[in-house]
Design a protein around this motif. Sequence first.
Motif, short mmCIF file in Angstrom:
data_model
loop_
_atom_site.label_atom_id
_atom_site.label_comp_id
_atom_site.label_asym_id
_atom_site.label_seq_id
_atom_site.Cartn_x
_atom_site.Cartn_y
_atom_site.Cartn_z
N TYR A 222 -35.97 111.94 122.54
CA TYR A 222 -36.26 112.13 123.96
C TYR A 222 -37.70 112.62 124.15
N ARG A 223 -38.14 113.53 123.29
CA ARG A 223 -39.50 114.06 123.42
C ARG A 223 -40.53 112.97 123.16
N GLU B 26 -41.34 121.10 131.90
CA GLU B 26 -40.19 120.45 131.27
C GLU B 26 -40.26 120.57 129.76
N HIS B 27 -41.47 120.37 129.22
CA HIS B 27 -41.62 120.38 127.77
C HIS B 27 -41.34 121.76 127.20
N PHE C 193 -44.96 118.14 133.53
CA PHE C 193 -44.67 117.78 132.15
C PHE C 193 -44.51 119.03 131.28
N ASN D 167 -44.24 108.11 127.92
CA ASN D 167 -44.20 107.79 129.34
C ASN D 167 -45.43 108.28 130.09
N ALA E 51 -37.20 116.75 131.22
CA ALA E 51 -38.17 115.80 130.66
C ALA E 51 -37.50 114.78 129.78
N SER E 52 -36.45 115.19 129.09
CA SER E 52 -35.84 114.31 128.11
C SER E 52 -35.26 113.05 128.72
N CYS F 137 -38.07 110.78 131.57
CA CYS F 137 -39.06 109.88 131.00
C CYS F 137 -38.57 108.44 131.00
N SER G 106 -40.71 110.88 126.20
CA SER G 106 -41.40 111.60 127.28
C SER G 106 -42.91 111.52 127.10
#
Length: 483
Positions: free
Chosen positions: A94-95, A183-184, A180, A101, A343-344, A347, A98
């Motif tokens: 997922y990261r 979320e990160h 971003f 994206n 975020a995961s 994206c 992200s």
Amino acid sequence: MIQVQRPLIIQTQLIRLYCPLETRLKHSSFRRHYHRQLHTKSVTDDDIARLASRPLHPLTLTDLVKHGRPPLSAQALYSSANFTLSILPARLAYRIQSLRNLPYIVVSNPQINKIHNNYLHSLSTLLPWAEKEIITLEDEVKFTEVMADLVQTHSNTISILARGFLEARKYISPKEVTRFLDEHLRARIGTRLIAEQHIALHFSSQPHQELSSSSSSSSSVEDSSHPASSYIGVIDTNLRPASIIQHCESVVSEICELKYGARPHVVVKGEPEYTFAHVPVHLEYILTELLKNAFRATVESGMEREPIEITIAPLPEDLLCEDNENISDEAISNTDQGNADVASKSCTGQDVSETASAVASQMIRPLARSTPGVTIRIRDRGGGISPENYAHIWDYSFTTFNEEQVSLTLSGGSSAKSGNSMDGLNAISGPGGDGANSLAGLGYGLPLGRAYAEYFGGGIAVQSLWGWGADVYLSLRGVGKVD
């Protein structure tokens, strides 16, 4: 007898992050060399798409303590390792999505591209384990080495991303950067917590020592010279906030006196003997940041003779239970806990409503809605926060830099907000393994501290009386009563 060498990094990471304060103070320097070559597998776009399509496990803190109190048996260690292995690959995928994206020209920045490659590297070390079950001590040791490598690889993620976004500021808006990073940060807290929990459980358990010792009798499992620990992995079930305050005060005071020739004194009030269950390293970072701000304001306003008052107040049980009697654990919303990790899934192009299930699946919730908690008030006489700055205290300062401030910050020459020479206290911020000076001047302190507090259903509130001082209220909800 097979002899397996555990890498030194496992020990140093645990001592630095999760051992009791008195243990860490005895280890003032740590070697960071990692010599063992990890087995990796090439990561393809299909691997990323396949892993990112998996539903994320609805992680709770129950998951982190369910394996029992250390020292764990071999079977319990296998269970912890396999659970960790079932969680992390999808989160890393997922990261990666992200990051991909982001606008291509932003991802092409060397700093941000380095973070992208770090995630690819970590996923490549997990893929060889993804289709197998850990059922031997040798595999558990090797897997723990993979977790230690993951933690070390991503130790400077936040500061590298911040500098990358500074360099790419012409190609992405401050609002997009803030979204971003917000979320990160939360995704990163969860990912690191999962990995570090297993490292801590491994380090505090004994079965793997059978591999390097010809005698492994049950009597050797517990060393009488070491009293029973209150830790379950990264969680201290008997955490005393006053002890963390004293340690943080000592660190901040020494640097404050070194840089300014003065050190305000701290007075602890309330209930200094109160204990609850929480993650000490998170509380330590938050308090260090809040004390740094209070010390700096006090010294710069010439009020260093006035004490900084810290009051510890347990949250009343009736307050915790109020309005929650008819709410089950399943009804705890992401808004309640403040630990959004959108975020995961965002994206992939989904809108907010479509990401609701993904957000819920990434929450880390307390063991119960009415878990014991604490409020810590930090009161200083540093003159307060000016009205024009008060509205921006939760901003990442670098998103509002002008060109001169950008140049000075990238060269290490200026503070984010004021433009003054770097003060000594900026140098002691370093959440989650970031280097001592890596975040200096980037305005990360309060937003990152709030992210750590909110992740377990707490928060930070600031009340300023301009011309007099400020009160900062840190509220934390414990992880629950752990037997």
